[in-house]
Design an enzyme around this catalytic site. Sequence first.
Site, PDB file in Angstrom:
ATOM      1  N   ALA A 152     -26.111  38.173 -15.576  1.00  0.00           N
ATOM      2  CA  ALA A 152     -25.923  36.712 -15.599  1.00  0.00           C
ATOM      3  C   ALA A 152     -27.210  35.898 -15.399  1.00  0.00           C
ATOM      4  O   ALA A 152     -27.540  35.048 -16.231  1.00  0.00           O
ATOM      5  CB  ALA A 152     -24.855  36.339 -14.572  1.00  0.00           C
ATOM      6  N   ARG A 204     -22.540  34.379 -25.135  1.00  0.00           N
ATOM      7  CA  ARG A 204     -21.628  35.187 -24.298  1.00  0.00           C
ATOM      8  C   ARG A 204     -20.849  34.217 -23.411  1.00  0.00           C
ATOM      9  O   ARG A 204     -21.447  33.299 -22.837  1.00  0.00           O
ATOM     10  CB  ARG A 204     -22.393  36.208 -23.435  1.00  0.00           C
ATOM     11  N   ASP A 247     -20.737  37.165 -12.285  1.00  0.00           N
ATOM     12  CA  ASP A 247     -21.052  36.346 -13.470  1.00  0.00           C
ATOM     13  C   ASP A 247     -20.500  34.935 -13.367  1.00  0.00           C
ATOM     14  O   ASP A 247     -20.924  34.035 -14.080  1.00  0.00           O
ATOM     15  CB  ASP A 247     -20.503  37.017 -14.730  1.00  0.00           C
TER      16      ASP A 247
HETATM   17  O1  MRU Z   1     -22.243  42.721 -19.417  1.00  0.00           O
HETATM   18  P1  MRU Z   1     -23.403  42.586 -18.486  1.00  0.00           P
HETATM   19  O2  MRU Z   1     -24.251  43.805 -18.393  1.00  0.00           O
HETATM   20  O3  MRU Z   1     -24.201  41.333 -18.755  1.00  0.00           O
HETATM   21  O4  MRU Z   1     -22.734  42.390 -17.066  1.00  0.00           O
HETATM   22  C1  MRU Z   1     -23.536  42.215 -15.937  1.00  0.00           C
HETATM   23  C2  MRU Z   1     -22.760  42.149 -14.689  1.00  0.00           C
HETATM   24  O5  MRU Z   1     -21.550  42.194 -14.681  1.00  0.00           O
HETATM   25  C3  MRU Z   1     -23.524  41.944 -13.425  1.00  0.00           C
HETATM   26  O6  MRU Z   1     -22.876  42.557 -12.365  1.00  0.00           O
HETATM   27  C4  MRU Z   1     -23.618  40.440 -13.179  1.00  0.00           C
HETATM   28  O7  MRU Z   1     -24.239  39.786 -14.259  1.00  0.00           O
HETATM   29  C5  MRU Z   1     -24.307  40.075 -11.928  1.00  0.00           C
HETATM   30  S1  MRU Z   1     -25.929  40.673 -11.909  1.00  0.00           S
HETATM   31  C6  MRU Z   1     -27.117  40.013 -11.581  1.00  0.00           C
END
Ligand code: MRU
Length: 356
Positions: A50, A91, A257
């Site tokens: 995120a 996204r 997120d």
């Molecule tokens: O699909 P992604 O790899 O973007 O998902 C990332 C996550 O779910 C993380 O746990 C979330 O972004 C928090 S990390 C800093």
Amino acid sequence: MKPSVIPFKPSRKKIDILDQTRLPGKTHWVECKTARDVSRSITKMHVRGAPAIGVTAAYGFYLEIYSLLKNGKKITKSTGKDTKQFLDSSRPTAVNLSWATSRMVHEMETFFSENSIMPENLTDNKKIQNQLLTQIWKAAEEIHLDDAARCLAMGSNTADLIMKNVPKEKLNILTHCNTGSLATGGIGTALGAIRVLHERNRINRVYADETRPFNQGARLTAYELIKEKIPATLVVDSMAAYLMQKGMIDAVIVGSDRITRRGDVANKIGTYMLSVAAKAHSIPFYVVAPLSTYDDSIETGKEIPIEKRDEKEVTHIGGKQIAAEIPVLNYSFDVTPYENITSIVTEKGIFEPSGS
Ligand code: MRU
């Protein structure tokens, strides 16, 4: 404490994005010069996590305005908002993306109002063009540096909290997905906190979930843990509850997120399941996230848009089909209700979600 690896290299003309889909095997950089390039890289998960998506989008916003002006194209009143809308659609779940692009739009609109100039009149005025570009570049850079500082503060707040609340000298921590340097503009959220705990000599072992189907744990978290020389073991997602039952986990630490007003937390698919298992075994469950992950416009997790991704992520591994021909559902995130969360740790302090 420095990031173990950087997910992007921004400059005034382009941003090079580390292609995380090729890690840990290959270090390949993808050159992006426009919002379209950046959006494609976010959608394809060259860059993910995120806060990292938010920082990348801020640079993507700057690059779009830079490329329009350099190519003699007209900027209009709606260019900023259109660019934001386009980047935001890359996204849907991570709110940090629209948080960052909103800040960029605000910066651009402030520039026009402070200089009493209409966007349309920018085309022939190189000096004012450069002033605008410098101002929005600085805004993107600030979002980036600010994220790095937030990571350090969150890491230290989480480590303080856990050392106070978990009465054990050396801890076994379970984590999910990748929340480290690759997912942020700094040392990471949950993984950043694990690094701080390790620096304080309080980690016995980190159990990293492989995080099916995209394997952010197996590919990226494992890569960062090895780089940081933190004792770690990779486990399949479905093993987590058994490890808890055997008394092998002292705390779960994950990122997020999007967090709602009452403290429901969207995070990588599988997080909710972990929270249920942690609660059943009275294991503390910590969420580490910057305030840019809060979405004050919604009360409950039901309102969070949950991304559904390509079924090939489930049916194929390394380009090879492993599943039979069958319909697939690939929700990329789930929502952990506030009742299952011990604390949410931000850069500003600790929040114990009570649902009010
Ligand atoms: O699909 P992604 O790899 O973007 O998902 C990332 C996550 O779910 C993380 O746990 C979330 O972004 C928090 S990390 C800093």
